[in-house]
Design a protein around this motif. Structure first.
Motif, PDB file in Angstrom:
ATOM      1  N   LEU A 107       0.852  -1.188   0.000  1.00 23.82           N
ATOM      2  CA  LEU A 107       0.000   0.000   0.000  1.00 23.82           C
ATOM      3  C   LEU A 107       0.889   1.241   0.000  1.00 23.82           C
ATOM      4  O   LEU A 107       1.799   1.361   0.824  1.00 23.82           O
ATOM      5  N   VAL A 108       0.650   2.149  -0.926  1.00 26.18           N
ATOM      6  CA  VAL A 108       1.422   3.394  -1.013  1.00 26.18           C
ATOM      7  C   VAL A 108       0.457   4.556  -1.185  1.00 26.18           C
ATOM      8  O   VAL A 108      -0.761   4.377  -1.315  1.00 26.18           O
ATOM      9  N   ALA A 109       1.012   5.768  -1.199  1.00 27.48           N
ATOM     10  CA  ALA A 109       0.211   6.977  -1.410  1.00 27.48           C
ATOM     11  C   ALA A 109       1.029   7.931  -2.269  1.00 27.48           C
ATOM     12  O   ALA A 109       1.816   8.728  -1.747  1.00 27.48           O
ATOM     13  N   SER A 110       0.862   7.856  -3.577  1.00 31.62           N
ATOM     14  CA  SER A 110       1.661   8.687  -4.469  1.00 31.62           C
ATOM     15  C   SER A 110       1.303  10.163  -4.345  1.00 31.62           C
ATOM     16  O   SER A 110       2.083  11.032  -4.760  1.00 31.62           O
ATOM     17  N   GLY A 111       0.140  10.469  -3.754  1.00 29.96           N
ATOM     18  CA  GLY A 111      -0.194  11.866  -3.512  1.00 29.96           C
ATOM     19  C   GLY A 111       0.785  12.537  -2.572  1.00 29.96           C
ATOM     20  O   GLY A 111       0.943  13.761  -2.592  1.00 29.96           O
ATOM     21  N   GLY A 112       1.456  11.754  -1.735  1.00 31.90           N
ATOM     22  CA  GLY A 112       2.466  12.291  -0.836  1.00 31.90           C
ATOM     23  C   GLY A 112       3.841  12.368  -1.461  1.00 31.90           C
ATOM     24  O   GLY A 112       4.772  12.838  -0.833  1.00 31.90           O
ATOM     25  N   GLY A 113       3.963  11.913  -2.710  1.00 29.69           N
ATOM     26  CA  GLY A 113       5.245  11.942  -3.409  1.00 29.69           C
ATOM     27  C   GLY A 113       5.446  10.662  -4.201  1.00 29.69           C
ATOM     28  O   GLY A 113       5.615   9.588  -3.622  1.00 29.69           O
ATOM     29  N   THR A 114       5.402  10.787  -5.517  1.00 27.81           N
ATOM     30  CA  THR A 114       5.529   9.612  -6.374  1.00 27.81           C
ATOM     31  C   THR A 114       6.887   8.945  -6.228  1.00 27.81           C
ATOM     32  O   THR A 114       7.000   7.717  -6.279  1.00 27.81           O
ATOM     33  N   VAL A 115       7.935   9.734  -6.052  1.00 26.45           N
ATOM     34  CA  VAL A 115       9.283   9.175  -5.945  1.00 26.45           C
ATOM     35  C   VAL A 115       9.379   8.234  -4.744  1.00 26.45           C
ATOM     36  O   VAL A 115       9.973   7.152  -4.831  1.00 26.45           O
ATOM     37  N   LEU A 116       8.803   8.611  -3.634  1.00 24.08           N
ATOM     38  CA  LEU A 116       8.843   7.767  -2.445  1.00 24.08           C
ATOM     39  C   LEU A 116       8.038   6.489  -2.660  1.00 24.08           C
ATOM     40  O   LEU A 116       8.474   5.398  -2.262  1.00 24.08           O
ATOM     41  N   SER A 117       6.886   6.596  -3.289  1.00 20.13           N
ATOM     42  CA  SER A 117       6.074   5.406  -3.572  1.00 20.13           C
ATOM     43  C   SER A 117       6.845   4.425  -4.452  1.00 20.13           C
ATOM     44  O   SER A 117       6.835   3.208  -4.207  1.00 20.13           O
ATOM     45  N   ASN A 118       7.524   4.945  -5.461  1.00 19.25           N
ATOM     46  CA  ASN A 118       8.319   4.076  -6.330  1.00 19.25           C
ATOM     47  C   ASN A 118       9.470   3.431  -5.566  1.00 19.25           C
ATOM     48  O   ASN A 118       9.803   2.262  -5.788  1.00 19.25           O
ATOM     49  N   ALA A 119      10.074   4.194  -4.661  1.00 19.84           N
ATOM     50  CA  ALA A 119      11.177   3.644  -3.867  1.00 19.84           C
ATOM     51  C   ALA A 119      10.692   2.506  -2.972  1.00 19.84           C
ATOM     52  O   ALA A 119      11.373   1.482  -2.824  1.00 19.84           O
ATOM     53  N   LEU A 120       9.518   2.662  -2.380  1.00 18.32           N
ATOM     54  CA  LEU A 120       8.972   1.593  -1.539  1.00 18.32           C
ATOM     55  C   LEU A 120       8.687   0.339  -2.358  1.00 18.32           C
ATOM     56  O   LEU A 120       8.917  -0.788  -1.896  1.00 18.32           O
ATOM     57  N   HIS A 121       8.196   0.524  -3.574  1.00 13.57           N
ATOM     58  CA  HIS A 121       7.945  -0.629  -4.449  1.00 13.57           C
ATOM     59  C   HIS A 121       9.259  -1.345  -4.761  1.00 13.57           C
ATOM     60  O   HIS A 121       9.327  -2.584  -4.732  1.00 13.57           O
ATOM     61  N   THR A 122      10.309  -0.592  -5.042  1.00  8.70           N
ATOM     62  CA  THR A 122      11.605  -1.194  -5.358  1.00  8.70           C
ATOM     63  C   THR A 122      12.153  -1.970  -4.162  1.00  8.70           C
ATOM     64  O   THR A 122      12.642  -3.100  -4.302  1.00  8.70           O
ATOM     65  N   ILE A 123      12.048  -1.388  -2.982  1.00  8.06           N
ATOM     66  CA  ILE A 123      12.582  -2.028  -1.780  1.00  8.06           C
ATOM     67  C   ILE A 123      11.852  -3.331  -1.493  1.00  8.06           C
ATOM     68  O   ILE A 123      12.481  -4.382  -1.264  1.00  8.06           O
ATOM     69  N   THR A 124      10.538  -3.281  -1.485  1.00 13.05           N
ATOM     70  CA  THR A 124       9.773  -4.492  -1.143  1.00 13.05           C
ATOM     71  C   THR A 124       9.921  -5.569  -2.217  1.00 13.05           C
ATOM     72  O   THR A 124       9.963  -6.764  -1.897  1.00 13.05           O
ATOM     73  N   SER A 125      10.029  -5.174  -3.473  1.00 10.21           N
ATOM     74  CA  SER A 125      10.208  -6.170  -4.535  1.00 10.21           C
ATOM     75  C   SER A 125      11.527  -6.913  -4.365  1.00 10.21           C
ATOM     76  O   SER A 125      11.612  -8.132  -4.559  1.00 10.21           O
ATOM     77  N   ARG A 126      12.558  -6.179  -3.978  1.00  6.37           N
ATOM     78  CA  ARG A 126      13.869  -6.800  -3.804  1.00  6.37           C
ATOM     79  C   ARG A 126      13.900  -7.764  -2.633  1.00  6.37           C
ATOM     80  O   ARG A 126      14.543  -8.827  -2.707  1.00  6.37           O
ATOM     81  N   ILE A 127      13.221  -7.433  -1.555  1.00  5.43           N
ATOM     82  CA  ILE A 127      13.273  -8.333  -0.395  1.00  5.43           C
ATOM     83  C   ILE A 127      12.328  -9.519  -0.561  1.00  5.43           C
ATOM     84  O   ILE A 127      12.518 -10.564   0.072  1.00  5.43           O
ATOM     85  N   GLU A 128      11.325  -9.389  -1.411  1.00  2.82           N
ATOM     86  CA  GLU A 128      10.387 -10.489  -1.642  1.00  2.82           C
ATOM     87  C   GLU A 128      10.918 -11.497  -2.651  1.00  2.82           C
ATOM     88  O   GLU A 128      10.608 -12.695  -2.569  1.00  2.82           O
ATOM     89  N   ALA A 129      11.735 -11.027  -3.595  1.00  2.00           N
ATOM     90  CA  ALA A 129      12.190 -11.896  -4.681  1.00  2.00           C
ATOM     91  C   ALA A 129      12.936 -13.138  -4.190  1.00  2.00           C
ATOM     92  O   ALA A 129      12.678 -14.247  -4.685  1.00  2.00           O
ATOM     93  N   PRO A 130      13.875 -13.032  -3.235  1.00  3.22           N
ATOM     94  CA  PRO A 130      14.579 -14.246  -2.782  1.00  3.22           C
ATOM     95  C   PRO A 130      13.651 -15.292  -2.169  1.00  3.22           C
ATOM     96  O   PRO A 130      14.023 -16.477  -2.122  1.00  3.22           O
ATOM     97  N   GLN A 131      12.483 -14.886  -1.707  1.00  2.00           N
ATOM     98  CA  GLN A 131      11.523 -15.824  -1.129  1.00  2.00           C
ATOM     99  C   GLN A 131      10.503 -16.301  -2.162  1.00  2.00           C
ATOM    100  O   GLN A 131       9.522 -16.940  -1.816  1.00  2.00           O
ATOM    101  N   ARG A 132      10.772 -15.940  -3.419  1.00  2.00           N
ATOM    102  CA  ARG A 132       9.888 -16.321  -4.531  1.00  2.00           C
ATOM    103  C   ARG A 132       8.471 -15.799  -4.331  1.00  2.00           C
ATOM    104  O   ARG A 132       7.482 -16.468  -4.591  1.00  2.00           O
ATOM    105  N   ARG A 133       8.427 -14.564  -3.850  1.00  2.00           N
ATOM    106  CA  ARG A 133       7.153 -13.891  -3.689  1.00  2.00           C
ATOM    107  C   ARG A 133       7.164 -12.622  -4.543  1.00  2.00           C
ATOM    108  O   ARG A 133       8.221 -12.080  -4.885  1.00  2.00           O
ATOM    109  N   THR A 134       5.991 -12.163  -4.892  1.00  2.00           N
ATOM    110  CA  THR A 134       5.861 -10.943  -5.686  1.00  2.00           C
ATOM    111  C   THR A 134       5.028  -9.920  -4.916  1.00  2.00           C
ATOM    112  O   THR A 134       4.376 -10.247  -3.913  1.00  2.00           O
ATOM    113  N   VAL A 135       5.059  -8.698  -5.399  1.00  2.00           N
ATOM    114  CA  VAL A 135       4.359  -7.599  -4.735  1.00  2.00           C
ATOM    115  C   VAL A 135       3.384  -6.949  -5.708  1.00  2.00           C
ATOM    116  O   VAL A 135       3.743  -6.628  -6.848  1.00  2.00           O
ATOM    117  N   ARG A 136       2.171  -6.759  -5.237  1.00  2.00           N
ATOM    118  CA  ARG A 136       1.151  -6.026  -5.990  1.00  2.00           C
ATOM    119  C   ARG A 136       0.962  -4.679  -5.308  1.00  2.00           C
ATOM    120  O   ARG A 136       0.646  -4.605  -4.124  1.00  2.00           O
TER     121      ARG A 136
END
Length: 341
Positions: A107-136
């Motif tokens: 869950l993100v809120a791009s109204g508070g800043g799109t750059v931060l929302s994108n950064a959170l997506h990148t961080i969570t995707s990286r930590i989920e990948a080794p566990q063979r999980r994905t992020v929506r």
């Protein structure tokens, strides 16, 4: 006439000091903007974790140990609480773990800043990948399609701030940087307040009905804009009352050099270095940007603090302007070489 005499006549000591001051402002501008914005990275971003049972705390602990400390995670009861905390601007995102599948929800809120929302997506995707999980990714408070990167609120506030210190500066240039008496100080403040009302309304109309860049309603943004202009303008008048024409440079230092890069505009506050993140909320550009985004995208939540910051600047600026004009003697300006009004 000798060259040295020509030089003394062409560049007076006062002019030389002003030139040095301008050079100092120039270098501070470069240092502040490049220092704040040259290498943005998230740090201690308030972040929620929703998972069943003790898994929530384990996941939060794992996220807290990420290199560089990008997240400040805390377990939450459920997705509804996570959404509520985001809308109340207590957290900037949340990870909702699905124990029955391999796809979790960010869950993100791009109204508070799109750059931060994108950064959170990148961080969570990286930590989920080794566990063979994905992020929506689900955007709880999406920025308007006409608000590229969520920057419109920042630019709106910057415009109001520019109007505030230019209005005060013009009043000084046209009739003396230090008002000659309390009556003239009150007149200047009244002119500033009227201009703040007009400027606040104009800005709200431009970003709302005219351009469609920000939702949230004209009335709320109008009130915010009037307060931003008044706070910056009154502060500039106060600095001029204290220091004369030098006050204009001090206002630029406060609002433009320190305030704009720390406002969380281009990069939200959690992505700024510690110094700029610390001073931003206490300065008019930062307080105004936070409030404008809250009005536009977060149902007006979490704006009492920023509005109080703006009000304090306006009240203190007004008080200093009036007090300093009351303390002046008729011959004060003659003693320092001018400013008759």
């Amino acid at each position: 006439m000798k060259f040295a005499d020509e030089l003394r006549n062409a560049v007076t000591p006062r002019a030389a000091l002003l030139v040095i001051g301008v050079l100092a402002l120039q270098l501070l501008f470069i240092a502040s903007y490049v220092g704040a914005l040259h290498s943005p990275r998230p740090k201690d971003v308030p972040f929620g974790v929703v998972a069943p049972g003790p898994e929530a705390q384990r996941t939060a602990d794992r996220l807290a140990r990420l290199p560089g400390g990008p997240l400040d995670p805390r377990p939450l009861a459920d997705e509804a609480e996570a959404r509520a905390r985001i809308m109340e601007r207590e957290i900037d995102g949340a990870l909702v773990v699905d124990p029955r599948g391999t796809t979790d929800t960010l869950l993100v809120a791009s109204g508070g800043g799109t750059v931060l929302s994108n950064a959170l997506h990148t961080i969570t995707s990286r930590i989920e990948a080794p566990q063979r999980r994905t992020v929506r990714t689900v955007d709880v408070a999406p920025a308007s399609p006409q608000d590229f990167d969520g920057l419109s609120a920042f630019y709106l506030v910057v415009g109001w701030c520019v109007g505030g210190y230019l209005l005060a500066s013009i009043l000084a240039i046209s009739a003396g940087s230090r008002p000659a008496n309390p009556q003239r100080a009150v007149i200047r403040l009244a002119v500033l307040a009227l201009s703040a009302v007009v400027g606040g309304l104009g800005g709200a109309i431009i970003v709302g009905p005219v351009l469609g860049a920000l939702p949230g309603g004209v009335a709320a943004l109008w009130g915010l804009g009037a307060l931003v202009v008044l706070s910056v303008g009154a502060t500039t008048l106060a600095l001029q009352a204290l220091t004369g024409v030098v006050g204009i440079g001090l206002a630029v230092l406060l609002v433009v050099i320190a305030g704009n890069p720390s406002a969380g505009g281009a990069f939200p506050s959690p992505m700024l270095p510690d110094f700029w993140r610390a001073i931003g909320p206490a300065l008019p550009p930062g307080a105004g940007t936070w409030a404008a985004r809250s009005i536009a995208y977060f149902e007006g939540n979490a704006i009492s603090g920023p509005m109080q910051v703006l009000a304090v600047w306006a009240i203190i600026g007004t008080a200093i302007t009036v007090v300093m004009s009351s303390a002046r003697r008729p011959d004060d300006e003659k003693a320092v070489g001018g400013d008759p009004a």
